[in-house]
Design an enzyme around this catalytic site. Structure first.
Site: not given
Ligand code: PAF
Length: 286
Positions: A37, A150, A185
Site C-alpha cells: 500500500h 489485483d 497482502s
C-alpha cells in the site's frame, strides 16, 4: 494529516486543495496497510501534488462465507504509517456514512466481473465497482492508484472509467513482494508458519512461466508447468490457473503470440492468495 470520517469533510478538503490549483491523487484501501500500500501512496505522491487515502472495509464486496468479520484492522497503526508518508488526508467513513440506509444502485462491468475471480466470488466485483465509483464521486481525484496485484480489479476499473467517462486517470502500480517473492497482502499474516513457508510457490510458478513463455511455448504447456510447480506446496489447494489476453482477459490457446496475463489463486487453509504476472513471447520484447 487530516482524518475525515465523513463525506462532507473529505469533499471540503479536496475543494480547498483544488482551489489552490493542486492535483489530487486517491489511493483506495481497506486498511491494515503494508509496504505494498505504501508503494501505491509513494507512486501517488510522485504523480500528484497531494495524496488522499481512503480506508474502508467494504462489506458489499465480501460474500456470505468470506472473511469480512475477521478482516484484519489496525487504524491507529495505519494512520501512523500514512502520516510518515506525508499523506494529506485520510477518508475513513463508517459503513453507515458510506451507504446510509442501504442504497439500491449498483455498478457492474458484466463481461469482466463474472469470469476468473468473479466466478469464484459472485458479486465481489460488483461491490468493488460500486464502492470505487462512490469513492471517485465523493473525493473527485485527478488520479487514482491501484495495485497490479489485483489485475482483474484494475482491468474492471479501467473499463468502468472509460465506459462511464469518469474524469480521472487510473494508474496501475507493480506488485510489491516480500524478499522470498510472496506478494504483499494483508491476508499473509493469517498464514500458519508452514503455509507462510510454502506460499512463495505462487511467485516461483510465475517466474517459471515467464522464462518458458519467452521461448514461445504453448498455453497448455505453460499451464502444466505452473500446475506442476504449485503442486509442490502440500498446504496449497489450487483454486485457479488462468492464462488470458493481458488486455481483454479473453481465453487463449495454442502458441503464445502476444502478451498474456497469468492469474493464480491458491488457498492455504482459510487464506486465498492471488498473484499475477504479464508474460510475453520473446518477439514481444525485441
Ligand atoms: O483493493 C482493495 O483494497 C479494494 O478492493 C478497494 C479497491 C479499496 C475497494 O474496496
Amino acid at each position: 494529516m487530516l482524518t475525515c470520517p465523513t463525506k462532507d469533510a473529505v469533499r471540503a478538503r479536496v475543494r480547498a486543495l483544488k482551489r489552490e490549483g493542486l492535483r489530487v491523487a486517491l489511493v483506495p484501501t481497506m486498511g491494515f496497510l503494508h509496504e505494498g500500500h505504501l508503494s501505491l501512496v509513494r507512486a501517488a505522491a510522485g504523480a500528484a501534488d497531494r495524496v488522499i487515502v481512503s480506508i474502508f472495509v467494504n462489506p458489499t464486496q465480501f460474500g456470505p462465507n468470506e472473511d469480512l468479520a475477521t478482516y484484519p484492522r489496525d487504524e491507529e497503526r495505519d494512520l501512523g504509517l500514512l502520516e510518515k508518508e506525508g499523506v494529506d488526508a485520510v477518508f475513513m467513513p463508517s459503513v453507515e456514512e458510506m451507504y446510509g440506509a442501504g442504497g439500491d444502485t449498483i455498478v457492474e462491468v458484466p463481461s469482466l466481473s463474472g469470469i476468473l475471480q468473479g466466478a469464484l466470488r459472485p458479486g465481489h466485483f460488483r461491490g468493488v465497482a460500486t464502492v470505487v465509483t462512490k469513492l471517485f464521486n465523493i473525493v473527485q481525484p485527478d488520479i487514482a492508484v491501484f495495485g497490479e496485484k489485483d489485475y482483474q480489479q484494475l482491468t474492471i476499473i479501467r473499463q468502468m472509467v472509460r465506459d462511464l467517462d469518469m474524469p480521472l486517470e487510473i494508474v496501475g502500480h507493480p506488485t510489491v513482494r516480500e524478499e522470498d517473492g510472496l506478494a504483499m497482502s494483508s491476508r499473509n499474516v493469517r498464514l500458519t508458519p508452514e503455509q507462510r513457508l510454502q506460499a512463495p510457490v505462487l511467485n516461483k510458478a510465475l517466474c517459471a512461466a515467464e522464462d518458458v513463455a519467452a521461448t514461445g511455448a504453448n498455453v497448455s504447456d505453460l499451464e502444466a508447468l505452473i500446475r506442476g510447480t504449485l503442486e509442490t506446496a502440500s498446504e496449497g489447494e489450487i483454486k485457479s490457473i488462468d492464462i488470458r489476453d493481458a488486455v481483454t482477459l479473453a481465453e487463449l490457446d495454442g502458441p503464445l503470440k502476444k502478451p498474456a496475463v497469468v492469474l493464480l489463486a491458491v488457498r492455504f487453509g482459510t487464506v486465498l492468495l492471488i498473484d499475477q504476472r504479464v508474460i510475453a513471447p520473446q518477439t514481444q520484447n525485441a
